[in-house]
Design an enzyme around this catalytic site. Structure first.
Site, mmCIF file in Angstrom:
data_model
loop_
_atom_site.group_PDB
_atom_site.id
_atom_site.type_symbol
_atom_site.label_atom_id
_atom_site.label_comp_id
_atom_site.label_asym_id
_atom_site.label_seq_id
_atom_site.Cartn_x
_atom_site.Cartn_y
_atom_site.Cartn_z
ATOM 1 N N GLY A 30 0.829 -1.207 0.000
ATOM 2 C CA GLY A 30 0.000 0.000 0.000
ATOM 3 C C GLY A 30 0.853 1.243 0.000
ATOM 4 C CG ASN A 31 -0.048 4.687 -1.754
ATOM 5 O OD1 ASN A 31 -0.733 5.596 -1.286
ATOM 6 N ND2 ASN A 31 -0.395 4.031 -2.852
#
Ligand code: CTP
Length: 224
Positions: A30-31
């Site tokens: 993810g980020n």
């Protein structure tokens, strides 16, 4: 509101937030995108009179009142499908999402276990570029991209504008205080004929200014 800054009767499609790329049933890549800027832009577009469709990655945000339709997605491929399903009716597309550049080549339906053979090596493959894909369509909506840059902001952003064939690009300078998950932000707006700095402000205020600029550029192009 002046006629150039209103979006009454205009259909605006916005993507927002991160994408999560699943590795196995319990893990993902993810980020740190919060989706706040995209949601603030959706709220500002509603306030300007637009008919707003919001495609949201995994975020912990309530739908801004007045948004006509929200589609929740998880991965880049899901986001692409939702955007392409909605883009035909859109006059303006604003790509604020922090789409993961890569996903794992092979999702494991079983949880990957620790074992004597050591740490797994993940093979990554590139995700499709949703923004460039929308910009390559014919006919296409007025296309607005975002760019997060840590250095040479104006230079890198202009190269991105040209490479992805955008009508407008909003570049932010990312450091510890300003940027991807912060509450305020500053933007450099770039279009084929010029540029303008939108100074640092809380995201809601900056979103209103940005939407007014997008409306002005959209109407100027429609009149050309
Ligand atoms: N974007 C997209 N689909 C992707 C990657 C990015 O739609 N797979 C969009 C983002 O929503 C944003 C813009 O493209 O509007 C800029 O994304 P960025 O990741 O900065 O662009 P890149 O071309 O990946 O540039 P860089 O070389 O900085 O990684």
């Amino acid at each position: 509101m002046s006629p150039e800054t209103t979006l009454a009767g205009v259909a605006v499609l916005i993507d927002a937030g991160p994408t999560y790329e699943d590795i196995d049933p319990v893990r993902f890549l993810g980020n740190r995108s919060s989706g706040k800027m995209g949601f603030a832009i959706a709220a500002a577009a509603v306030a300007a009179g637009a008919n707003v469709t919001l495609v949201a990655g995994p975020v912990a945000l309530a739908t801004p009142p007045g948004v006509a339709r929200r589609v929740d997605v998880r991965s880049a491929l899901e986001m692409r499908a939702a955007v392409l399903a909605a883009v035909n009716g859109a006059d303006i597309f604003i790509a604020t999402a922090a789409v993961a550049d890569w996903r794992v080549a092979e999702y494991s339906a079983r949880k990957i276990k620790k074992g004597p053979s050591g740490a797994p090596v993940l093979e990554l493959i590139e995700n499709p570029d949703i923004l460039a894909e929308v910009a390559a369509r014919e006919p296409r909506p007025f296309v607005v991209g975002f760019a997060a840059e840590t250095d040479h902001v104006a230079e890198h952003a202009r190269a991105k504008l040209v490479r992805k064939k955008l009508d407008l690009l909003a570049a932010n300078h990312v450091d510890e205080r300003v940027g991807i998950s912060a509450d305020d932000n500053a933007l450099e707006l770039i279009w084929p004929g010029g540029s303008e700095t939108l100074p640092r402000a809380p995201k809601a205020e900056l979103a209103r200014t940005l939407v007014a600029r997008i409306a002005a550029h959209y109407h100027a192009r429609a009149a050309a």
